[in-house]
Design a protein around this motif. Structure first.
Motif, short mmCIF file in Angstrom:
data_model
loop_
_atom_site.label_atom_id
_atom_site.label_comp_id
_atom_site.label_asym_id
_atom_site.label_seq_id
_atom_site.Cartn_x
_atom_site.Cartn_y
_atom_site.Cartn_z
N SER A 1 -62.50 30.46 6.31
CA SER A 1 -61.93 29.86 4.56
C SER A 1 -61.05 30.21 3.20
N ARG B 1 -65.84 31.81 -3.18
CA ARG B 1 -66.92 31.55 -2.92
C ARG B 1 -68.00 32.82 -4.21
N ASP B 2 -68.62 33.20 -3.92
CA ASP B 2 -69.75 34.36 -5.27
C ASP B 2 -69.28 35.66 -5.10
#
Length: 138
Positions: A27, A31-32
């Motif tokens: 994906s 995100r972190d």
């Protein structure tokens, strides 16, 4: 293999059948970052590759623990504090702690210990002062 114009230039061509992957495509959603992906950003004039100064150690004034109806409160004092300089009063409702002439840290050094001073600090609940005692462990 085909030779291209110019010295030492070649092109290699090959054919292969395409088989779609059975694993899902990653994906692109945000995100972190993982801890190993985080890099510090230096401030103006800061050298992150140089030796780092460790942050000062902050020693708490006290700690406590409880087992059943027994409570232990520990105060952190320099080991060079003589017992005769410690004044403690344990009453049914409060605690007082005074250190007379607290020792100075050695010249050129700062002590991470803050000398505690408590004047009639109330307990959370009453204690049996006749069954309470204090001791100095260095």
């Amino acid at each position: 293999m085909a030779r291209l114009e110019g010295e030492g230039k070649y092109a290699v061509f090959a054919s292969s059948q395409f088989h779609p992957s059975l694993t899902p495509r990653p994906s692109n959603a945000p995100r972190d970052p993982l801890p190993e992906e985080i890099a510090p950003i230096p401030r103006a004039g800061e050298n992150l590759d140089g030796p780092s100064a460790a942050p000062p150690i902050k020693v708490p004034l006290y700690s406590w623990s409880q087992v059943g109806d027994s409570i232990t409160v520990a105060f952190f004092l320099p080991a060079s504090t003589p017992k005769s300089h410690i004044r403690i009063t344990l009453s049914a409702r409060s605690l007082s702690l005074h250190i007379i002439d607290p020792p100075e840290p050695p010249a050129g050094l700062s002590s991470p210990l803050q000398i505690p001073f408590f004047e009639k600090r109330e307990w959370w609940d009453g204690i049996d002062s006749s069954a309470s005692f204090w001791m100095w462990e260095s």
